[in-house]
Design a protein around this motif. Structure first.
Motif, PDB file in Angstrom:
ATOM      1  N   CYS A  80      74.057  63.960  69.270  1.00  0.00           N
ATOM      2  CA  CYS A  80      73.416  65.086  69.282  1.00  0.00           C
ATOM      3  C   CYS A  80      74.384  66.280  68.929  1.00  0.00           C
ATOM      4  CB  CYS A  80      72.805  65.333  70.339  1.00  0.00           C
ATOM      5  SG  CYS A  80      71.494  64.273  71.022  1.00  0.00           S
ATOM      6  N   ARG A  81      73.726  67.391  68.667  1.00  0.00           N
ATOM      7  CA  ARG A  81      74.424  68.524  68.289  1.00  0.00           C
ATOM      8  C   ARG A  81      73.436  69.858  68.450  1.00  0.00           C
ATOM      9  NH1 ARG A  81      74.680  67.803  62.184  1.00  0.00           N
ATOM     10  NH2 ARG A  81      73.524  69.649  61.401  1.00  0.00           N
ATOM     11  N   PHE A  82      74.135  70.951  68.735  1.00  0.00           N
ATOM     12  CA  PHE A  82      73.254  72.342  69.083  1.00  0.00           C
ATOM     13  C   PHE A  82      73.738  73.167  67.688  1.00  0.00           C
ATOM     14  CE2 PHE A  82      73.581  70.243  73.171  1.00  0.00           C
ATOM     15  CZ  PHE A  82      72.233  70.380  73.425  1.00  0.00           C
ATOM     16  N   VAL A 124      69.448  66.849  65.969  1.00  0.00           N
ATOM     17  CA  VAL A 124      69.851  68.175  66.111  1.00  0.00           C
ATOM     18  C   VAL A 124      68.865  69.191  66.976  1.00  0.00           C
ATOM     19  CG1 VAL A 124      70.543  70.054  64.714  1.00  0.00           C
ATOM     20  CG2 VAL A 124      70.848  67.929  64.132  1.00  0.00           C
ATOM     21  N   PHE A 125      69.280  69.789  67.938  1.00  0.00           N
ATOM     22  CA  PHE A 125      68.506  70.737  68.662  1.00  0.00           C
ATOM     23  C   PHE A 125      68.907  72.189  67.999  1.00  0.00           C
ATOM     24  CE2 PHE A 125      69.444  67.037  71.532  1.00  0.00           C
ATOM     25  CZ  PHE A 125      68.100  66.781  71.705  1.00  0.00           C
ATOM     26  N   ILE A 126      67.746  72.718  67.531  1.00  0.00           N
ATOM     27  CA  ILE A 126      68.074  74.237  66.950  1.00  0.00           C
ATOM     28  C   ILE A 126      67.432  75.294  67.357  1.00  0.00           C
ATOM     29  CG2 ILE A 126      67.607  75.258  64.605  1.00  0.00           C
ATOM     30  CD1 ILE A 126      67.536  72.227  63.747  1.00  0.00           C
ATOM     31  N   GLU A 127      67.971  76.389  67.685  1.00  0.00           N
ATOM     32  CA  GLU A 127      67.717  77.624  68.234  1.00  0.00           C
ATOM     33  C   GLU A 127      67.674  78.564  67.054  1.00  0.00           C
ATOM     34  OE1 GLU A 127      66.499  80.688  70.861  1.00  0.00           O
ATOM     35  OE2 GLU A 127      66.523  78.557  71.070  1.00  0.00           O
ATOM     36  N   LYS A 143      60.274  72.722  81.926  1.00  0.00           N
ATOM     37  CA  LYS A 143      60.593  73.525  82.796  1.00  0.00           C
ATOM     38  C   LYS A 143      61.871  74.083  82.762  1.00  0.00           C
ATOM     39  CE  LYS A 143      60.068  74.423  87.621  1.00  0.00           C
ATOM     40  NZ  LYS A 143      59.764  74.124  88.992  1.00  0.00           N
ATOM     41  N   GLY A 144      62.159  75.481  82.516  1.00  0.00           N
ATOM     42  CA  GLY A 144      63.686  75.993  82.623  1.00  0.00           C
ATOM     43  C   GLY A 144      64.268  76.126  81.213  1.00  0.00           C
ATOM     44  N   GLY A 145      63.446  75.415  80.023  1.00  0.00           N
ATOM     45  CA  GLY A 145      63.898  75.657  78.604  1.00  0.00           C
ATOM     46  C   GLY A 145      63.112  75.197  77.617  1.00  0.00           C
ATOM     47  N   ARG A 154      70.045  76.995  79.136  1.00  0.00           N
ATOM     48  CA  ARG A 154      68.628  76.701  78.969  1.00  0.00           C
ATOM     49  C   ARG A 154      68.154  75.504  78.050  1.00  0.00           C
ATOM     50  NH1 ARG A 154      67.659  82.307  80.295  1.00  0.00           N
ATOM     51  NH2 ARG A 154      67.035  82.725  78.250  1.00  0.00           N
ATOM     52  N   ILE A 155      68.669  75.784  76.750  1.00  0.00           N
ATOM     53  CA  ILE A 155      68.607  74.904  75.600  1.00  0.00           C
ATOM     54  C   ILE A 155      69.073  73.386  76.023  1.00  0.00           C
ATOM     55  CG2 ILE A 155      69.149  74.414  73.159  1.00  0.00           C
ATOM     56  CD1 ILE A 155      69.237  77.417  72.933  1.00  0.00           C
ATOM     57  N   ILE A 156      70.337  73.629  76.574  1.00  0.00           N
ATOM     58  CA  ILE A 156      71.028  72.302  76.974  1.00  0.00           C
ATOM     59  C   ILE A 156      69.990  71.256  78.014  1.00  0.00           C
ATOM     60  CG2 ILE A 156      73.275  71.200  78.169  1.00  0.00           C
ATOM     61  CD1 ILE A 156      74.737  73.646  76.633  1.00  0.00           C
ATOM     62  N   LEU A 157      69.692  72.064  78.855  1.00  0.00           N
ATOM     63  CA  LEU A 157      68.937  71.525  79.839  1.00  0.00           C
ATOM     64  C   LEU A 157      67.641  70.933  79.351  1.00  0.00           C
ATOM     65  CD1 LEU A 157      68.041  70.899  82.859  1.00  0.00           C
ATOM     66  CD2 LEU A 157      66.934  72.965  83.007  1.00  0.00           C
ATOM     67  N   ALA A 158      66.913  71.752  78.360  1.00  0.00           N
ATOM     68  CA  ALA A 158      65.643  71.125  77.805  1.00  0.00           C
ATOM     69  C   ALA A 158      66.155  69.966  76.926  1.00  0.00           C
ATOM     70  CB  ALA A 158      64.999  72.160  77.037  1.00  0.00           C
ATOM     71  N   ALA A 159      67.412  69.962  76.400  1.00  0.00           N
ATOM     72  CA  ALA A 159      67.660  68.842  75.660  1.00  0.00           C
ATOM     73  C   ALA A 159      68.107  67.501  76.213  1.00  0.00           C
ATOM     74  CB  ALA A 159      69.067  69.110  74.655  1.00  0.00           C
ATOM     75  N   GLN A 160      68.538  67.899  77.410  1.00  0.00           N
ATOM     76  CA  GLN A 160      68.910  66.746  77.997  1.00  0.00           C
ATOM     77  C   GLN A 160      67.647  66.041  78.801  1.00  0.00           C
ATOM     78  OE1 GLN A 160      71.131  68.769  81.151  1.00  0.00           O
ATOM     79  NE2 GLN A 160      73.343  68.064  80.382  1.00  0.00           N
ATOM     80  N   LEU A 161      66.564  66.681  79.121  1.00  0.00           N
ATOM     81  CA  LEU A 161      65.290  66.310  79.688  1.00  0.00           C
ATOM     82  C   LEU A 161      64.428  65.607  78.368  1.00  0.00           C
ATOM     83  CD1 LEU A 161      64.033  69.499  81.756  1.00  0.00           C
ATOM     84  CD2 LEU A 161      64.810  67.133  82.524  1.00  0.00           C
ATOM     85  N   TYR A 162      64.492  66.345  77.201  1.00  0.00           N
ATOM     86  CA  TYR A 162      63.920  65.786  75.993  1.00  0.00           C
ATOM     87  C   TYR A 162      64.589  64.390  75.862  1.00  0.00           C
ATOM     88  CZ  TYR A 162      62.731  64.580  71.295  1.00  0.00           C
ATOM     89  OH  TYR A 162      62.039  64.001  70.278  1.00  0.00           O
ATOM     90  N   LEU A 163      65.849  64.205  75.844  1.00  0.00           N
ATOM     91  CA  LEU A 163      66.527  62.869  75.506  1.00  0.00           C
ATOM     92  C   LEU A 163      66.249  61.638  76.371  1.00  0.00           C
ATOM     93  CD1 LEU A 163      70.164  64.246  74.696  1.00  0.00           C
ATOM     94  CD2 LEU A 163      68.409  63.225  73.086  1.00  0.00           C
ATOM     95  N   GLN A 164      66.440  62.234  77.735  1.00  0.00           N
ATOM     96  CA  GLN A 164      65.736  61.414  79.169  1.00  0.00           C
ATOM     97  C   GLN A 164      64.428  60.869  78.767  1.00  0.00           C
ATOM     98  OE1 GLN A 164      67.877  60.085  81.286  1.00  0.00           O
ATOM     99  NE2 GLN A 164      66.250  58.644  81.836  1.00  0.00           N
ATOM    100  N   LYS A 165      63.388  61.585  78.366  1.00  0.00           N
ATOM    101  CA  LYS A 165      62.012  61.419  78.277  1.00  0.00           C
ATOM    102  C   LYS A 165      62.058  60.282  76.793  1.00  0.00           C
ATOM    103  CE  LYS A 165      57.652  63.275  77.179  1.00  0.00           C
ATOM    104  NZ  LYS A 165      56.687  64.437  77.245  1.00  0.00           N
ATOM    105  N   HIS A 166      62.821  60.629  75.984  1.00  0.00           N
ATOM    106  CA  HIS A 166      62.655  59.957  74.792  1.00  0.00           C
ATOM    107  C   HIS A 166      63.585  58.662  74.294  1.00  0.00           C
ATOM    108  CE1 HIS A 166      59.310  62.407  73.020  1.00  0.00           C
ATOM    109  NE2 HIS A 166      59.929  63.231  73.656  1.00  0.00           N
ATOM    110  N   PHE A 167      64.620  58.576  75.077  1.00  0.00           N
ATOM    111  CA  PHE A 167      65.566  57.834  74.563  1.00  0.00           C
ATOM    112  C   PHE A 167      66.251  57.042  76.034  1.00  0.00           C
ATOM    113  CE2 PHE A 167      65.616  60.688  71.216  1.00  0.00           C
ATOM    114  CZ  PHE A 167      65.570  59.839  70.329  1.00  0.00           C
ATOM    115  N   GLY A 168      65.790  57.520  77.145  1.00  0.00           N
ATOM    116  CA  GLY A 168      66.161  57.012  78.379  1.00  0.00           C
ATOM    117  C   GLY A 168      67.955  56.987  78.491  1.00  0.00           C
TER     118      GLY A 168
END
Length: 125
Positions: free
Chosen positions: A101-103, A55-58, A40-42, A81-95
């Motif tokens: 990380c880099r963008f 690496v999060f890639i646009e 949600k949001g990204g 929006r990408i940063i928000l989605a990355a934060q949510l991904y990291l929380q979900k998969h790595f706690g």
């Protein structure tokens, strides 16, 4: 109405350029993890590993550089929006133990048969 057909064509074109970017990055040693990760949001177009770094890639395509081209189209709001989605991904998969990380941005400019691909590492933070 033509809108659904146009939307499909735009999505199909986006998928094709993401595939081009993915293969290019794999040739340069990155390991594919995921594609089109939505929160949600990204959305994150590609997630890959470069050694121990995630690496999060646009991926962006523009036919011309009239308004700055593909790289310039990743404006501050899109980055957030990408940063928000990355934060949510990291929380979900790595706690509480996320990896380094880099963008990155893969910017593709030009006509479909005569395009130029630019890989911008650490494009934003």
């Amino acid at each position: 109405m033509w809108r659904p057909i146009q939307a499909f064509n735009k999505r199909a074109k986006g998928d094709a350029y993401e595939k081009v970017a993915r293969h290019y990055l794999q040739k340069h040693g990155l390991k594919f993890i995921a594609q089109n990760v939505n929160f949600k949001g990204g959305e994150i177009d590609l997630i890959m590993e470069d050694g121990a770094q995630l690496v999060f890639i646009e991926v962006r395509f523009r036919q011309n550089k009239q308004f700055g081209g593909a790289a310039a189209s990743v404006a501050h709001k899109k980055q957030q929006r990408i940063i928000l989605a990355a934060q949510l991904y990291l929380q979900k998969h790595f706690g509480n133990n996320p990896p380094s990380c880099r963008f990155d941005v893969v910017a593709i400019d030009g006509e479909e048969n005569h395009s130029q691909l630019n890989w911008l590492k650490n494009a934003f933070a």
